[in-house]
Scaffold this motif. Structure first.
Motif, PDB file in Angstrom:
ATOM      1  N   LYS A   5     -26.849 -25.083   5.441  1.00 54.34           N
ATOM      2  CA  LYS A   5     -27.002 -25.295   4.079  1.00 54.34           C
ATOM      3  C   LYS A   5     -26.464 -24.110   3.309  1.00 54.34           C
ATOM      4  CE  LYS A   5     -31.155 -26.553   3.411  1.00 54.34           C
ATOM      5  NZ  LYS A   5     -32.396 -26.962   3.028  1.00 54.34           N
ATOM      6  N   VAL A   6     -25.330 -24.267   2.632  1.00 50.69           N
ATOM      7  CA  VAL A   6     -24.518 -23.296   1.858  1.00 50.69           C
ATOM      8  C   VAL A   6     -24.512 -23.671   0.399  1.00 50.69           C
ATOM      9  CG1 VAL A   6     -22.483 -21.957   1.327  1.00 50.69           C
ATOM     10  CG2 VAL A   6     -23.161 -22.609   3.650  1.00 50.69           C
ATOM     11  N   LEU A   7     -25.096 -22.561  -0.569  1.00 50.06           N
ATOM     12  CA  LEU A   7     -24.876 -23.017  -1.665  1.00 50.06           C
ATOM     13  C   LEU A   7     -23.612 -21.886  -2.610  1.00 50.06           C
ATOM     14  CD1 LEU A   7     -25.710 -23.847  -5.002  1.00 50.06           C
ATOM     15  CD2 LEU A   7     -27.296 -22.015  -4.821  1.00 50.06           C
ATOM     16  N   LEU A   8     -22.589 -22.747  -3.150  1.00 46.81           N
ATOM     17  CA  LEU A   8     -21.606 -21.993  -3.753  1.00 46.81           C
ATOM     18  C   LEU A   8     -21.704 -22.004  -5.307  1.00 46.81           C
ATOM     19  CD1 LEU A   8     -18.815 -20.560  -3.546  1.00 46.81           C
ATOM     20  CD2 LEU A   8     -17.906 -22.719  -3.722  1.00 46.81           C
ATOM     21  N   VAL A   9     -21.850 -20.814  -5.862  1.00 45.10           N
ATOM     22  CA  VAL A   9     -21.940 -20.542  -7.233  1.00 45.10           C
ATOM     23  C   VAL A   9     -20.520 -20.038  -7.686  1.00 45.10           C
ATOM     24  CG1 VAL A   9     -23.094 -19.706  -9.305  1.00 45.10           C
ATOM     25  CG2 VAL A   9     -24.406 -20.333  -6.929  1.00 45.10           C
ATOM     26  N   ASP A  10     -19.536 -20.566  -8.458  1.00 47.27           N
ATOM     27  CA  ASP A  10     -18.419 -20.351  -8.800  1.00 47.27           C
ATOM     28  C   ASP A  10     -18.113 -21.164 -10.174  1.00 47.27           C
ATOM     29  OD1 ASP A  10     -15.497 -19.626  -9.452  1.00 47.27           O
ATOM     30  OD2 ASP A  10     -15.838 -18.618  -7.182  1.00 47.27           O
ATOM     31  N   ASP A  11     -17.595 -20.513 -11.175  1.00 46.67           N
ATOM     32  CA  ASP A  11     -17.115 -21.074 -12.350  1.00 46.67           C
ATOM     33  C   ASP A  11     -15.770 -21.855 -12.298  1.00 46.67           C
ATOM     34  OD1 ASP A  11     -16.216 -18.173 -12.477  1.00 46.67           O
ATOM     35  OD2 ASP A  11     -15.534 -18.774 -14.584  1.00 46.67           O
ATOM     36  N   ASP A  12     -15.107 -21.304 -11.146  1.00 41.67           N
ATOM     37  CA  ASP A  12     -13.697 -22.060 -11.067  1.00 41.67           C
ATOM     38  C   ASP A  12     -13.792 -23.420 -10.299  1.00 41.67           C
ATOM     39  OD1 ASP A  12     -11.303 -22.647  -9.884  1.00 41.67           O
ATOM     40  OD2 ASP A  12     -10.533 -20.580 -10.247  1.00 41.67           O
ATOM     41  N   GLN A  13     -13.339 -24.566 -10.613  1.00 40.68           N
ATOM     42  CA  GLN A  13     -13.429 -25.673  -9.993  1.00 40.68           C
ATOM     43  C   GLN A  13     -12.686 -25.559  -8.701  1.00 40.68           C
ATOM     44  OE1 GLN A  13     -12.705 -28.875 -12.512  1.00 40.68           O
ATOM     45  NE2 GLN A  13     -10.294 -28.560 -12.478  1.00 40.68           N
ATOM     46  N   HIS A  14     -11.493 -25.026  -8.944  1.00 35.80           N
ATOM     47  CA  HIS A  14     -10.370 -25.028  -7.645  1.00 35.80           C
ATOM     48  C   HIS A  14     -11.085 -24.111  -6.489  1.00 35.80           C
ATOM     49  CE1 HIS A  14      -7.563 -26.933 -10.091  1.00 35.80           C
ATOM     50  NE2 HIS A  14      -7.737 -25.949 -10.868  1.00 35.80           N
ATOM     51  N   ILE A  15     -11.763 -23.093  -6.795  1.00 34.68           N
ATOM     52  CA  ILE A  15     -12.210 -22.178  -5.691  1.00 34.68           C
ATOM     53  C   ILE A  15     -13.603 -23.061  -5.291  1.00 34.68           C
ATOM     54  CG2 ILE A  15     -13.858 -20.203  -5.238  1.00 34.68           C
ATOM     55  CD1 ILE A  15     -11.158 -19.418  -5.731  1.00 34.68           C
ATOM     56  N   ARG A  16     -14.432 -23.866  -5.982  1.00 33.94           N
ATOM     57  CA  ARG A  16     -15.545 -24.727  -5.705  1.00 33.94           C
ATOM     58  C   ARG A  16     -15.082 -25.848  -4.656  1.00 33.94           C
ATOM     59  NH1 ARG A  16     -16.938 -24.658 -10.897  1.00 33.94           N
ATOM     60  NH2 ARG A  16     -16.631 -26.778 -11.086  1.00 33.94           N
ATOM     61  N   ARG A  17     -13.810 -26.210  -4.938  1.00 35.14           N
ATOM     62  CA  ARG A  17     -13.471 -27.438  -4.175  1.00 35.14           C
ATOM     63  C   ARG A  17     -12.776 -26.966  -2.903  1.00 35.14           C
ATOM     64  NH1 ARG A  17     -14.104 -31.873  -1.868  1.00 35.14           N
ATOM     65  NH2 ARG A  17     -12.210 -33.153  -1.564  1.00 35.14           N
ATOM     66  N   ILE A  18     -11.968 -25.765  -2.780  1.00 38.22           N
ATOM     67  CA  ILE A  18     -11.502 -25.217  -1.762  1.00 38.22           C
ATOM     68  C   ILE A  18     -12.758 -24.945  -0.580  1.00 38.22           C
ATOM     69  CG2 ILE A  18     -10.151 -23.183  -0.776  1.00 38.22           C
ATOM     70  CD1 ILE A  18      -8.359 -23.363  -3.147  1.00 38.22           C
ATOM     71  N   CYS A  19     -13.496 -24.239  -1.115  1.00 39.37           N
ATOM     72  CA  CYS A  19     -14.745 -23.736  -0.344  1.00 39.37           C
ATOM     73  C   CYS A  19     -15.374 -24.804   0.370  1.00 39.37           C
ATOM     74  CB  CYS A  19     -15.545 -22.918  -1.281  1.00 39.37           C
ATOM     75  SG  CYS A  19     -14.857 -21.048  -1.604  1.00 39.37           S
ATOM     76  N   GLN A  20     -15.721 -25.965  -0.503  1.00 38.08           N
ATOM     77  CA  GLN A  20     -16.428 -27.053  -0.335  1.00 38.08           C
ATOM     78  C   GLN A  20     -15.683 -27.776   1.101  1.00 38.08           C
ATOM     79  OE1 GLN A  20     -16.735 -30.306  -2.647  1.00 38.08           O
ATOM     80  NE2 GLN A  20     -18.572 -30.951  -2.046  1.00 38.08           N
ATOM     81  N   VAL A  21     -14.409 -27.907   0.975  1.00 41.95           N
ATOM     82  CA  VAL A  21     -13.634 -28.488   2.025  1.00 41.95           C
ATOM     83  C   VAL A  21     -13.730 -27.597   3.273  1.00 41.95           C
ATOM     84  CG1 VAL A  21     -11.201 -29.261   2.569  1.00 41.95           C
ATOM     85  CG2 VAL A  21     -12.056 -29.855   0.597  1.00 41.95           C
TER      86      VAL A  21
END
Length: 127
Positions: A5-21
């Protein structure tokens, strides 16, 4: 450490999406997303992750402040936290390490090697 399980905290939605994928497809990890330090703290307390990826520069509560808040929580203080930043000067990396960060990943990062980089930092295999 076996990361699930990873929690990603970033205010940039594009970074969140790229990391999630990347993290779900390449690492087969469960990824929780937060867009602020406050939201990240709440999510971390609800479902303790194996590792936290934390953006340094965010409005409201920045990454270093969020890191300190995580360390104040007895249930979260041992969770590895990796800071992500575009400013990767040696003195900043040293400062983040002194604050308790497990490591630093520079932005922009290579999506193809992100899971391996996270695993390497968590396992303590620095450079």
């Amino acid at each position: 450490m076996n990361i699930r399980k990873v929690l990603l905290v970033d205010d940039d939605q594009h970074i969140r999406r790229i990391c999630q994928v990347c993290l779900t497809k390449m690492g087969n990890w469960q990824v929780a997303l937060a867009q602020s330090g406050y939201e990240g703290l709440d999510l971390a307390r609800q479902d303790k992750p194996d590792v936290i990826l934390l953006d340094v520069m965010m409005p409201g509560m920045d990454g270093p402040t969020t890191l300190l808040k995580l360390q104040e929580d007895p249930n979260l203080k041992d969770v590895p936290v990796i800071l992500m930043t575009a400013k990767v000067q040696p003195q900043e990396v040293e400062q983040y390490t002194r604050l308790g960060a497990t490591g630093v990943i520079s932005k922009p990062f290579d999506p193809m090697t992100l899971t391996a980089e996270i695993q390497r930092l968590v396992d303590g295999k620095a450079n």
